[in-house]
Design a protein around this motif. Sequence first.
Motif, PDB file in Angstrom:
ATOM      1  N   THR A   5      36.637  -6.577 -31.964  1.00 58.29           N
ATOM      2  CA  THR A   5      36.056  -5.157 -31.577  1.00 58.29           C
ATOM      3  C   THR A   5      36.417  -4.659 -30.223  1.00 58.29           C
ATOM      4  OG1 THR A   5      33.578  -6.089 -32.306  1.00 58.29           O
ATOM      5  CG2 THR A   5      33.549  -4.288 -30.934  1.00 58.29           C
ATOM      6  N   VAL A   6      36.950  -5.507 -29.304  1.00 55.92           N
ATOM      7  CA  VAL A   6      37.635  -5.172 -28.073  1.00 55.92           C
ATOM      8  C   VAL A   6      39.051  -4.485 -28.423  1.00 55.92           C
ATOM      9  CG1 VAL A   6      38.710  -6.078 -26.014  1.00 55.92           C
ATOM     10  CG2 VAL A   6      36.765  -6.660 -26.667  1.00 55.92           C
ATOM     11  N   LEU A   7      39.773  -4.997 -29.618  1.00 54.11           N
ATOM     12  CA  LEU A   7      40.860  -4.520 -29.745  1.00 54.11           C
ATOM     13  C   LEU A   7      40.797  -2.990 -30.247  1.00 54.11           C
ATOM     14  CD1 LEU A   7      44.058  -4.759 -30.725  1.00 54.11           C
ATOM     15  CD2 LEU A   7      43.139  -5.750 -32.696  1.00 54.11           C
ATOM     16  N   ASN A   8      39.902  -2.859 -31.133  1.00 55.48           N
ATOM     17  CA  ASN A   8      39.556  -1.518 -31.415  1.00 55.48           C
ATOM     18  C   ASN A   8      39.028  -0.586 -30.679  1.00 55.48           C
ATOM     19  OD1 ASN A   8      39.743  -1.257 -34.855  1.00 55.48           O
ATOM     20  ND2 ASN A   8      39.256  -3.227 -34.494  1.00 55.48           N
ATOM     21  N   LYS A   9      38.486  -1.039 -29.661  1.00 58.62           N
ATOM     22  CA  LYS A   9      37.842  -0.220 -28.642  1.00 58.62           C
ATOM     23  C   LYS A   9      38.886   0.340 -27.756  1.00 58.62           C
ATOM     24  CE  LYS A   9      34.218  -0.175 -24.916  1.00 58.62           C
ATOM     25  NZ  LYS A   9      33.432   0.658 -25.969  1.00 58.62           N
ATOM     26  N   ALA A  10      39.896  -0.732 -27.378  1.00 59.91           N
ATOM     27  CA  ALA A  10      41.127  -0.254 -26.668  1.00 59.91           C
ATOM     28  C   ALA A  10      41.977   1.015 -27.443  1.00 59.91           C
ATOM     29  CB  ALA A  10      42.051  -1.512 -26.273  1.00 59.91           C
ATOM     30  N   ILE A  11      42.285   0.467 -28.514  1.00 60.75           N
ATOM     31  CA  ILE A  11      42.645   1.476 -29.428  1.00 60.75           C
ATOM     32  C   ILE A  11      42.120   2.836 -29.447  1.00 60.75           C
ATOM     33  CG2 ILE A  11      43.554   2.257 -31.821  1.00 60.75           C
ATOM     34  CD1 ILE A  11      44.194  -0.947 -32.101  1.00 60.75           C
ATOM     35  N   SER A  12      40.816   2.874 -29.554  1.00 60.64           N
ATOM     36  CA  SER A  12      39.905   4.274 -29.707  1.00 60.64           C
ATOM     37  C   SER A  12      39.928   5.031 -28.399  1.00 60.64           C
ATOM     38  CB  SER A  12      38.497   3.811 -30.087  1.00 60.64           C
ATOM     39  OG  SER A  12      37.809   3.176 -29.177  1.00 60.64           O
ATOM     40  N   GLU A  13      40.216   4.037 -27.160  1.00 61.95           N
ATOM     41  CA  GLU A  13      40.361   4.496 -25.843  1.00 61.95           C
ATOM     42  C   GLU A  13      41.744   5.265 -25.461  1.00 61.95           C
ATOM     43  OE1 GLU A  13      39.105   1.691 -23.440  1.00 61.95           O
ATOM     44  OE2 GLU A  13      36.897   2.051 -23.813  1.00 61.95           O
ATOM     45  N   GLY A  14      42.821   5.112 -26.605  1.00 61.73           N
ATOM     46  CA  GLY A  14      43.857   5.864 -26.468  1.00 61.73           C
ATOM     47  C   GLY A  14      44.966   4.867 -25.721  1.00 61.73           C
ATOM     48  N   HIS A  15      44.872   3.740 -25.760  1.00 62.80           N
ATOM     49  CA  HIS A  15      45.688   2.733 -25.160  1.00 62.80           C
ATOM     50  C   HIS A  15      46.761   2.305 -26.049  1.00 62.80           C
ATOM     51  CE1 HIS A  15      43.301   2.235 -21.179  1.00 62.80           C
ATOM     52  NE2 HIS A  15      42.458   1.950 -22.177  1.00 62.80           N
ATOM     53  N   THR A 158      26.827  -3.835 -32.749  1.00 61.21           N
ATOM     54  CA  THR A 158      26.234  -2.464 -32.688  1.00 61.21           C
ATOM     55  C   THR A 158      27.481  -1.376 -32.326  1.00 61.21           C
ATOM     56  OG1 THR A 158      23.990  -3.390 -31.961  1.00 61.21           O
ATOM     57  CG2 THR A 158      24.470  -0.809 -31.706  1.00 61.21           C
ATOM     58  N   ASP A 159      28.090  -1.688 -31.291  1.00 63.17           N
ATOM     59  CA  ASP A 159      29.235  -0.841 -31.004  1.00 63.17           C
ATOM     60  C   ASP A 159      30.439  -0.803 -32.171  1.00 63.17           C
ATOM     61  OD1 ASP A 159      30.214   1.091 -29.232  1.00 63.17           O
ATOM     62  OD2 ASP A 159      31.675  -0.528 -28.309  1.00 63.17           O
ATOM     63  N   GLY A 160      30.678  -1.859 -32.482  1.00 64.81           N
ATOM     64  CA  GLY A 160      31.699  -2.023 -33.582  1.00 64.81           C
ATOM     65  C   GLY A 160      31.139  -1.356 -35.000  1.00 64.81           C
ATOM     66  N   LEU A 161      29.807  -1.433 -35.103  1.00 63.83           N
ATOM     67  CA  LEU A 161      29.522  -0.530 -36.406  1.00 63.83           C
ATOM     68  C   LEU A 161      29.465   0.698 -36.344  1.00 63.83           C
ATOM     69  CD1 LEU A 161      26.473  -2.896 -37.424  1.00 63.83           C
ATOM     70  CD2 LEU A 161      28.714  -2.842 -38.410  1.00 63.83           C
ATOM     71  N   LYS A 162      29.319   1.422 -34.962  1.00 65.73           N
ATOM     72  CA  LYS A 162      29.198   2.574 -34.509  1.00 65.73           C
ATOM     73  C   LYS A 162      30.602   3.037 -34.750  1.00 65.73           C
ATOM     74  CE  LYS A 162      25.443   2.859 -31.253  1.00 65.73           C
ATOM     75  NZ  LYS A 162      24.997   3.230 -30.027  1.00 65.73           N
ATOM     76  N   MET A 163      31.902   2.388 -34.651  1.00 66.34           N
ATOM     77  CA  MET A 163      33.135   2.639 -34.874  1.00 66.34           C
ATOM     78  C   MET A 163      33.348   2.523 -36.253  1.00 66.34           C
ATOM     79  SD  MET A 163      35.200   1.020 -31.477  1.00 66.34           S
ATOM     80  CE  MET A 163      34.389  -0.588 -31.218  1.00 66.34           C
ATOM     81  N   GLY A 164      32.757   2.112 -37.176  1.00 64.41           N
ATOM     82  CA  GLY A 164      32.895   1.994 -38.409  1.00 64.41           C
ATOM     83  C   GLY A 164      33.620   0.660 -38.922  1.00 64.41           C
ATOM     84  N   LEU A 165      33.839  -0.398 -38.106  1.00 66.42           N
ATOM     85  CA  LEU A 165      34.572  -1.408 -38.138  1.00 66.42           C
ATOM     86  C   LEU A 165      34.151  -2.270 -39.355  1.00 66.42           C
ATOM     87  CD1 LEU A 165      35.357  -2.600 -34.622  1.00 66.42           C
ATOM     88  CD2 LEU A 165      36.470  -0.861 -35.892  1.00 66.42           C
ATOM     89  N   ASP A 166      35.003  -2.926 -40.195  1.00 62.60           N
ATOM     90  CA  ASP A 166      34.589  -3.658 -41.215  1.00 62.60           C
ATOM     91  C   ASP A 166      34.739  -5.157 -40.698  1.00 62.60           C
ATOM     92  OD1 ASP A 166      34.568  -5.216 -43.398  1.00 62.60           O
ATOM     93  OD2 ASP A 166      36.234  -4.138 -44.683  1.00 62.60           O
ATOM     94  N   TYR A 167      33.837  -5.933 -40.422  1.00 65.94           N
ATOM     95  CA  TYR A 167      33.822  -7.302 -40.101  1.00 65.94           C
ATOM     96  C   TYR A 167      34.093  -8.146 -41.092  1.00 65.94           C
ATOM     97  CZ  TYR A 167      32.641  -5.707 -35.516  1.00 65.94           C
ATOM     98  OH  TYR A 167      32.475  -5.213 -34.024  1.00 65.94           O
ATOM     99  N   SER A 168      34.603  -8.107 -42.195  1.00 66.90           N
ATOM    100  CA  SER A 168      35.148  -9.036 -43.351  1.00 66.90           C
ATOM    101  C   SER A 168      36.461  -9.377 -42.968  1.00 66.90           C
ATOM    102  CB  SER A 168      35.127  -8.405 -44.697  1.00 66.90           C
ATOM    103  OG  SER A 168      35.896  -7.199 -44.852  1.00 66.90           O
TER     104      SER A 168
END
Length: 207
Positions: A5-15, A158-168
């Motif tokens: 989730t952190v990885l995808n959050k950092a990417i979504s923030e443009g890093h 919750t945050d990850g699901l809002k980003m549409g992440l697939d936890y499989s």
Amino acid sequence: MDSFTVLNKAISEGHEVYALSFDYGQRHVKELKVAAQVCQALNVPHKIVDISAINQLIGGSSLTDDIDVPEGHYQEESMKSTIVPNRNMILLSLAVGYAVSLKASQVYYGAHSGDHAIYPDCRPEFVQKMSDVCKIANYDAVEIVSPYLNNTKIDILTDGLKMGLDYSHTWTCYNGREKACGKCGACQERLEAFRLNDVVDPLPYEA
């Protein structure tokens, strides 16, 4: 799950992201294979660094030695056997060294409030002081960023699901078997997060 989730959050923030994983002799080595697959799918540069030799110095954990992984929730005293001495200070130090070599100014760290009861190196005071030290340890300051430090596993999902992440595409279980055990503290916390988000965990479980 947290790092995903952190990885995808950092990417979504443009890093611009460079991912690191560490083989420190953990029995749940499956997480390294899953991390590699995730980074490949995201086209993120990823290094898996073998530091398993440190087990000569920091043994005694059920995550690295031949000690049964305890079952139950993280709040239970038995979960202290999963502590790997000084692990996160060591891993963060290595990550900061990598960041300096890349001319990067931040290291993202997936600590969260659910870990605070058992793991001292996931608590806000540790993260703040570690960040303070890393800002002065080199000519180039590096900040430790923990976006979910004061959030629960439930909040992270919750945050990850809002980003549409697939936890499989994640692995959480402390036991490195084909299926997740569903009984260790890591599984229990994960399953609770899915249950309280009214979502079915996509991972297969033994029980």
